[in-house]
Design a protein around this motif. Structure first.
Motif, mmCIF file in Angstrom:
data_model
loop_
_atom_site.group_PDB
_atom_site.id
_atom_site.type_symbol
_atom_site.label_atom_id
_atom_site.label_comp_id
_atom_site.label_asym_id
_atom_site.label_seq_id
_atom_site.Cartn_x
_atom_site.Cartn_y
_atom_site.Cartn_z
ATOM 1 N N VAL A 367 93.509 -5.256 26.216
ATOM 2 C CA VAL A 367 94.048 -5.415 24.992
ATOM 3 C C VAL A 367 95.628 -4.511 25.202
ATOM 4 N N THR A 368 94.849 -3.265 26.385
ATOM 5 C CA THR A 368 95.925 -2.158 26.698
ATOM 6 C C THR A 368 97.311 -2.361 25.970
ATOM 7 N N VAL A 369 97.598 -3.950 26.853
ATOM 8 C CA VAL A 369 98.798 -4.683 26.507
ATOM 9 C C VAL A 369 98.977 -4.905 25.648
ATOM 10 N N LEU A 370 98.213 -5.783 25.060
ATOM 11 C CA LEU A 370 98.347 -6.853 23.625
ATOM 12 C C LEU A 370 98.775 -4.995 22.371
ATOM 13 N N ASN A 371 97.910 -4.171 22.301
ATOM 14 C CA ASN A 371 98.579 -3.257 21.385
ATOM 15 C C ASN A 371 99.506 -2.683 21.763
ATOM 16 N N ASN A 372 100.230 -2.954 22.784
ATOM 17 C CA ASN A 372 101.881 -2.822 23.324
ATOM 18 C C ASN A 372 102.542 -3.167 23.684
ATOM 19 N N LEU A 497 95.778 6.868 28.067
ATOM 20 C CA LEU A 497 96.532 6.469 28.863
ATOM 21 C C LEU A 497 97.919 6.935 28.680
ATOM 22 N N THR A 498 97.906 5.385 28.281
ATOM 23 C CA THR A 498 99.591 4.232 28.394
ATOM 24 C C THR A 498 100.043 5.585 26.218
ATOM 25 N N GLY A 499 99.740 5.831 25.674
ATOM 26 C CA GLY A 499 100.326 6.433 24.662
ATOM 27 C C GLY A 499 100.954 8.144 24.725
ATOM 28 N N TYR A 500 100.048 8.838 25.850
ATOM 29 C CA TYR A 500 100.346 9.932 26.559
ATOM 30 C C TYR A 500 101.563 9.681 27.483
ATOM 31 N N LEU A 501 101.781 8.280 28.631
ATOM 32 C CA LEU A 501 103.065 8.476 29.191
ATOM 33 C C LEU A 501 104.543 7.990 28.425
ATOM 34 N N TYR A 502 103.695 7.305 27.530
ATOM 35 C CA TYR A 502 105.285 6.421 26.908
ATOM 36 C C TYR A 502 105.772 7.789 26.692
ATOM 37 N N ASP A 503 105.302 9.094 25.770
ATOM 38 C CA ASP A 503 106.150 9.415 24.682
ATOM 39 C C ASP A 503 106.195 10.848 25.989
ATOM 40 N N LEU A 522 103.592 3.588 35.171
ATOM 41 C CA LEU A 522 102.197 4.442 35.649
ATOM 42 C C LEU A 522 100.959 3.301 35.026
ATOM 43 N N THR A 523 101.356 2.926 33.625
ATOM 44 C CA THR A 523 99.932 2.661 33.198
ATOM 45 C C THR A 523 99.890 1.357 33.881
#
Length: 566
Positions: A367-372, A497-503, A522-523
């Motif tokens: 779902v992490t991949v789906l949301n992003n 994780l993802t939001g932090y690394l992306y920003d 990294l995600t």
């Protein structure tokens, strides 16, 4: 105590109606279609949008209350609550995105999204619990069909979004706010508890195969029309024709009860199994329907005090203890795996938590991949992320449908626990995440398709496994607790994780959006590690529950435990 609808057709009418409601319950999958408007119109950054994605997943999967409600109220009540949740939740989001109301606070939108997508939990729980109880000996097949149609819901909504609503986020939110409640009101009385089948039926098998084939045709049709719509300009008349055909394909499962009406069978496979639904132990072979607290032949004073024990559940604990002491009834014991568990009894079982953690690893990372997915596509140079979403949706459907059918086949022929397929797919997910991280040319669509299949399998395996290990009586609560693995994974992996690394990566590029493979590398490596842990746990679980499946499917078909004292 919910009265049962007798007859051979009502379960199939309910299943046909449930297909539509299962599609509607996939409304949470529409988040990628309007998330960009939340970012552009309302000025949110990626972390704020990601947190809204977490709200989307929390609402969709927090279904403990719907699970309890399924044991207390008829399905139409549960569906009606879902209709109200959709109306109010998506209504508030529409007010914000359409600028009908200015400056709504972020916390209110977060809460509204939770309420809106919580309609998915109410709708999905009502149709899944009801149909699993109506078809108790075909649990894997039913779970695969319903979860498969749920997986197609993203493609259905994408078709509506592009061809009917002309890619307008505000129109989509208005459609969800009004369309889902109307559909619930139209369909809710068709979904009702029915007298379940008491044995194997070749006609029943052919009906399931027909519905599975119809769903595959629908999936291929949705994928084809979505691709055509993105590569070629379609006139309004062609677009509307495509939508009409889609509606007709969605109505195909209703052909089964129509056929049963026109060509009535001389023999009925339906037994009279009581006037209430909820316990798997009520569904036993003819002649073996003996109460689990059978009185001894010699009466005692305690049996006199108890009165008609078999017909009443309102016996005081004092009388029960006296009766147990004098031998009037057998003392209750804790249930064994395969029998009906209460939620509290299931919570102290190691298999319960192993199944939860394995499911968490699979769907939490997926779902992490789906949301992003939109941002992943943009970062890797995809110009149209709608195709990515449609591809993921179709492959998610394939995974759900095939996971139920394949596991059903092998569990009946080889007594192989269903969870072995979670093991295989999570190994493939590890490879897929490494492929995403490499960002090699031409691999984006392949990785998305493979991940969609593996992600879908997790759903169609967890659902029947939970019912087989812990029974159908409290299945709604147990299943919905398992489903918390989805939002928990979204919170930990997507938001924190993802939001932090992306920003952080976007800040290095001095922009709002991030481009290049480093945005999510990294995600993906972290998600691969999560699935590695999930693979090990699923192997342990599979080994532990193999004796249970050997007991339940020893004769090549499902046999319910007949010696439960619970």
């Amino acid at each position: 105590m919910v009265p049962l609808k007798a007859g051979s057709r009502p379960p199939w009418v309910g299943l046909g109606a449930s297909v539509w409601l299962q599609i509607a319950s996939g409304n949470a999958y529409t988040f990628p279609l309007y998330s960009h408007s939340l970012k552009s119109v309302l000025g949110f950054n990626q972390r704020q949008v990601t947190m809204l994605g977490v709200a989307n997943d929390i609402g969709e999967n927090v279904g403990i209350v719907p699970g309890i409600a399924c044991n207390k109220f008829p399905p139409w009540v549960v569906l009606l609550v879902g209709a109200f949740a959709s109306f109010f939740g998506y209504g508030v989001l529409w007010l914000a995105v359409s600028r009908t109301v200015e400056s709504l606070p972020y916390w209110l939108l977060w809460l509204a999204l939770c309420v809106a997508t919580n309609s998915s939990a109410w709708l999905g729980t009502a149709v899944l619990v009801t149909n699993m109880r109506n078809f108790p000996i075909s649990r894997g097949t039913v779970a695969g069909i319903l979860k498969g149609y749920g997986g197609l819901s993203a493609a259905v909504f994408t078709e509506i979004f592009s061809m009917l609503l002309h890619n307008s986020s505000s129109k989509l939110l208005l459609f969800l706010s009004l369309g889902i409640p109307i559909l619930c009101i139209v369909m809710m009385y068709a979904v009702k508890p029915c007298t379940p089948t008491s044995g194997e039926d070749s006609a029943e098998h052919s009906h399931f195969v027909f519905i599975q084939a119809a769903s595959v045709v629908l999936g291929l049709y949705l994928l084809t029309t979505t691709v055509l719509g993105n590569f070629f300009p379609l006139s309004s008349s062609i677009s509307y024709t495509f939508l009409v055909i889609m509606v007709l394909l969605l109505m195909t499962p209703l052909a089964v009860p129509v056929k049963m009406t026109l060509y009535r069978s001389n023999q009925s496979k339906f037994g009279t199994l009581g006037q209430s639904v909820g316990s798997a132990d009520e569904l036993v072979q003819a002649g073996d329907n003996v109460d689990k607290k059978e009185p001894l032949l010699t009466p005692s004073s305690s049996t006199t005090n108890l009165g008609s024990f078999l017909e009443s559940d309102s016996v005081s604990e004092v009388d029960m203890l006296l009766a147990e002491g004098e031998g009037a009834v057998k003392k209750k014991r804790r249930p064994k795996r395969g029998e009906d568990f209460t939620f509290r009894e299931a919570l102290i079982k190691a298999d319960f938590w192993l199944l939860f953690l394995v499911y968490f690893a699979g769907v939490g990372s997926g779902v992490t991949v789906l949301n992003n997915l939109a941002q992943i596509g943009i970062a890797q140079g995809a110009h149209d992320t709608t195709i990515l979403l449609s591809l993921f949706s179709f492959c998610n459907f394939v995974g759900r449908l095939s996971g139920g059918a394949v596991s059903e086949h092998f569990v009946r022929t080889k007594t192989i626990p269903r969870t072995i397929w979670m093991t295989f797919t999570q190994i493939i997910m590890i490879i897929t995440y490494l492929l995403f991280a490499s960002a090699l040319d031409g691999t984006l669509y392949i990785a998305t398709a493979v991940l969609g299949i593996c992600y879908g399998v997790q759903f169609s395996i967890m659902v029947p496994t939970a019912s087989e290990l812990f029974g159908l009586k409290n299945f709604g609560i147990i299943f919905n607790f398992m489903s918390l693995g989805n939002p928990l994974g979204a919170l930990l992996f997507s938001s924190l994780l993802t939001g932090y690394l992306y920003d952080n990566e976007a800040a290095k590029q001095h922009g709002i959006s991030c481009l290049g493979p480093n945005c999510f590398r990294l995600t993906f490596l972290a998600l691969a590690g999560v699935c590695a842990v999930g693979t090990v746990l699923s192997l342990v679980l599979t080994r532990r529950i193999k004796p249970v499946y050997q007991m339940l499917y020893a004769g090549g078909s499902f046999r319910l435990p007949q010696c439960s004292n619970h």
